[in-house]
Design an enzyme around this catalytic site. Structure first.
Site, PDB file in Angstrom:
ATOM      1  CB  CYS A   1      20.797 -47.522 -32.720  1.00 35.77           C
ATOM      2  SG  CYS A   1      22.545 -47.806 -32.386  1.00 35.77           S
TER       3      CYS A   1
ATOM      4  N   GLY B   1      27.968 -39.892 -33.879  1.00 36.97           N
ATOM      5  CA  GLY B   1      26.594 -40.324 -33.622  1.00 36.97           C
ATOM      6  C   GLY B   1      26.483 -41.242 -32.416  1.00 36.97           C
ATOM      7  CB  ALA B   2      28.593 -43.367 -30.563  1.00 33.97           C
ATOM      8  N   GLY B   3      26.780 -41.250 -28.428  1.00 31.01           N
ATOM      9  CA  GLY B   3      26.858 -40.359 -27.271  1.00 31.01           C
ATOM     10  C   GLY B   3      27.617 -40.965 -26.111  1.00 31.01           C
ATOM     11  N   PRO B   4      27.856 -40.159 -25.072  1.00 32.90           N
ATOM     12  CG  PRO B   4      27.750 -38.399 -23.549  1.00 32.90           C
ATOM     13  CD  PRO B   4      27.494 -38.744 -24.976  1.00 32.90           C
TER      14      PRO B   4
ATOM     15  CB  THR C   1      26.346 -45.287 -26.816  1.00 38.79           C
ATOM     16  OG1 THR C   1      25.007 -44.864 -27.018  1.00 38.79           O
ATOM     17  CG2 THR C   1      26.635 -46.523 -27.640  1.00 38.79           C
ATOM     18  NE  ARG C   2      31.496 -41.756 -28.214  1.00 38.82           N
ATOM     19  CZ  ARG C   2      32.524 -42.010 -29.028  1.00 38.82           C
ATOM     20  NH1 ARG C   2      33.628 -42.554 -28.557  1.00 38.82           N
ATOM     21  NH2 ARG C   2      32.464 -41.710 -30.296  1.00 38.82           N
ATOM     22  CB  ALA C   3      29.871 -44.707 -20.168  1.00 38.83           C
TER      23      ALA C   3
ATOM     24  CG  ASN D   1      23.557 -44.216 -34.910  1.00 38.42           C
ATOM     25  OD1 ASN D   1      23.676 -43.335 -35.759  1.00 38.42           O
ATOM     26  ND2 ASN D   1      24.067 -44.110 -33.700  1.00 38.42           N
TER      27      ASN D   1
END
Lengths: 344, 309
Positions: free
Chosen positions: B131, B162-165, B167-169, B281
């Protein structure tokens, strides 16, 4: 991963060469780092943090470029320290596991993985790498004033489950008053029990760093941060030499030689201070409005460039809820303030 | 494909019926050149229900089901995970289905529609980068097509919601892939990417900052004009893509290797088709994927027409 055994009543971690990097505009020389590490090591400091202020990989337009490659500084620190461990900061989203591996190769033995206080789930990748590398681990929950104690404890749990040995109440804005700090310490200690230690990282923006450190110790916090001459972002960190003196008076064994710490501050760090970190209007606004301390010098530069007062920029950053790492927004705010002034 | 001179739309499937998949479906249903026939997931979900309500055949039996259909799609849009796409991509290719990859798997060439959208239309697989990449690479290119850019740095600020799991992991994948695309697609000699998640309420609209090192004698007026032109091109598929201020030029400073700097400050407001408007994003990903899909479909229709003519 279990928490390490403590050799003293409390573990003082000195961050002159990391948080101080903000106040130095990331211009540390290798000689300054060597001299500081030697003095801290001789005074009995157990852990010394060295890296760009925004952590490994932080050298950039947004945060300021390092004068000396931080890997070179980490290696120099490792060479000088006889007993102390060398730590580095890593902010996921800015630094990566590749940076961490390079820091480990250069001699870092501890990593402090830092996330905003509600975003701990970006850290497991890096705790995993640290464990694979055999490094000690600390977790920074930054801007800890921005969430309540209960939620902060849940975020600490995420870090501990990922391999963090010591989640921190990280008061990046120097905003926590004593009762607010205490509630957060107690919540984290209740959550992690004997699985991990709890730490405290303070800033002096409203003069609470040392007082909160004493409360921290009293309720069971066992990792406490300081910087010589307070050298750090905003009006600086809890001065390590003051922590040494205060804990000595309290009869708490830090392993620090108070006289040697005072010499280190006065003879080694003071001569290279660009200015003594102080509670001036801009820094107080940071503690008062809850603004990330590292924004200070960036706001002062933007103020000069766009002819608007730095304290107004900082206050606006607080109102808009900007978090650590959003230094680019300082320029944006300055441009908007300048436009507002022009419109009258 | 064609009878009595009217082009039929190219058929497509969406694999991954989450929020992104639903938003993409709504965008593609407005297209005259793409007909989404199938939406596929691996478990029964709200997303599959949403697809059925929008009149699209939906299955929870995954890519196995998709590849068993009598009429295979010509295009597939994958909005699952990098791992799933790595497993699925060879199967699409074997079946002759072109893939637009919205995951961070990056198997095919990286595409930013206004920069190199036309360059890889016959590639079996294209990557939509990240994004932050979609939001910033057009700006890096807008500068590098005017003057050499020895270094470019992008900072993407995204609302926490707006940041899913995924992206975070895997946040390192974001920074590393985006940095690579800043170089390979944006045209900078060296790239760096930074992502910040901000939980403020109400959620902040996506913000992006692009810093490019430029020579002290670079033509500032030409750079500014190029940036405005490129913003207009992105607005064709993301109407909420705007400059917060005119590009900001700074003279060379210590530590900048003798270079000056241009700073470009962007806001990316989403179209709110399915995703909330602050999640610019995610919107710029689905909008860019739809755009590339349409370019592919137009090319396909043209080629197929020639073949049968």
């Amino acid at each position: 991963m279990s928490r390490p055994a403590l050799t003293r009543d409390v573990r003082i971690i000195d961050t002159t060469l990391r948080d101080g990097s903000h106040a130095m505009a990331h211009q540390f020389t290798e000689t300054q780092v060597r001299d500081t590490v030697r003095a801290l090591d001789q005074a009995g400091v157990e852990v010394i943090e060295v890296s760009h202020g925004d952590g490994v990989g932080g050298s950039s337009f947004n945060y300021g470029f390092s004068r000396t490659d931080e890997m070179k500084l980490i290696a120099a620190a490792r060479e000088e320290a006889r007993n102390a461990k060398i730590a580095v900061l890593l902010v996921p989203g800015i630094g990566t596991n590749e940076d961490l591996k390079r820091a480990h190769d250069a001699g870092a033995e501890m990593v402090r993985v830092a996330t905003h206080c509600t975003e701990a789930d970006v850290s497991p990748q890096h705790f995993g790498m640290a464990r694979d590398l055999g490094m000690e681990t600390v977790g920074f929950l930054m801007m800890a004033h921005r969430t309540d104690p209960e939620n902060l404890a849940k975020q600490a749990r995420i870090m501990v489950d990922a391999g963090c040995q010591a989640p921190y109440v990280t008061d990046s804005a120097g905003a926590l008053l004593m009762h607010e700090a205490r509630a957060r310490f107690e919540a984290l200690i209740a959550e992690v029990g004997d699985e991990a230690w709890v730490g405290y990282h303070g800033h002096q923006n409203v003069s609470m760093g040392v007082a909160n450190s004493v409360i921290a110790y009293e309720v069971g916090v066992r990792y406490i941060d300081g910087s010589l001459c307070a050298l750090g972002a905003g009006s600086g960190n809890s001065p390590t030499e003051v922590l040494a003196a205060v804990f000595d008076r309290l009869g708490v064994n830090t392993g620090l030689n108070v006289s040697a710490m005072l010499d280190a501050a006065e003879d080694v760090v003071r001569p290279y201070l660009p200015r003594w970190p102080k509670m001036d209007r801009n820094a107080i606004v940071q503690g008062w409005a809850g603004v990330y301390s590292s924004f200070l010098l960036h706001a002062e530069r933007a103020a000069e460039r766009y002819k608007v007062p730095a304290h107004e920029i900082l206050k606006r950053c607080g109102e808009l809820g900007y978090v650590g790492g959003q230094e680019d927004m300082i320029i944006d705010v300055a441009i908007q303030l300048a436009a507002e002034r022009e419109r009258g | 494909m064609s009878n009595n001179g009217v082009r039929e739309p190219v058929t497509a499937a969406i694999v991954g019926p989450g929020n992104i998949g639903t938003d993409l479906l709504i965008k593609l249903q407005r297209s005259s050149v793409i007909d989404v026939r199938y939406v596929v997931g691996v478990v029964e979900s709200d997303g599959l229900q949403r697809a059925r309500k929008l009149g699209v055949e939906a299955s929870a039996e995954g890519v196995d089901w998709l590849l068993k259909q009598d009429q295979l799609p010509q295009l597939v849009f994958e909005a699952t995970s990098a791992k799933a796409h790595i497993a699925n991509a060879p199967r699409y290719q074997e079946a002759g289905i072109q893939a637009v990859d919205l995951t961070p798997a990056h198997l095919g060439p990286m595409v930013s529609p206004p920069v190199n959208g036309a360059a890889h239309l016959d590639s079996p697989n294209v990557s939509m980068i990240t994004c932050g990449g979609q939001a910033t690479i057009p700006m890096v290119y807008a500068v590098s097509r005017i003057t050499p850019v020895p270094y470019a740095e992008i900072v993407a600020s995204v609302a926490s919601k707006g940041a899913g799991p995924g992206t975070r992991a895997n946040i390192d994948e974001f920074t590393e892939t985006t940095a690579r695309a800043v170089e390979e697609v944006g045209g900078a000699q060296r790239g760096k990417a930074i992502i910040i998640l901000n939980p403020v309420e109400p959620p902040m609209i996506m913000r992006d900052t692009v810093f490019c090192a430029i020579g002290p004698e670079a033509d500032k007026d030409a750079i500014t004009a190029s940036v405005h032109e490129m913003v207009a091109e992105v607005q064709e598929y993301v109407p909420g893509y705007t400059l917060r201020a005119e590009p900001q030029f700074d003279d060379p400073q210590d530590g900048w290797d003798g270079n000056g700097r241009v700073g470009i400050f962007l806001e990316v407001k989403g179209n709110a088709d399915y995703l909330p408007s602050y999640a610019g994003n995610l919107d710029i990903m689905t909008a860019a994927a739809a755009r590339v899909g349409e370019l592919m479909a137009t090319t396909k229709a043209g080629i197929d027409k020639e073949t049968v003519a």
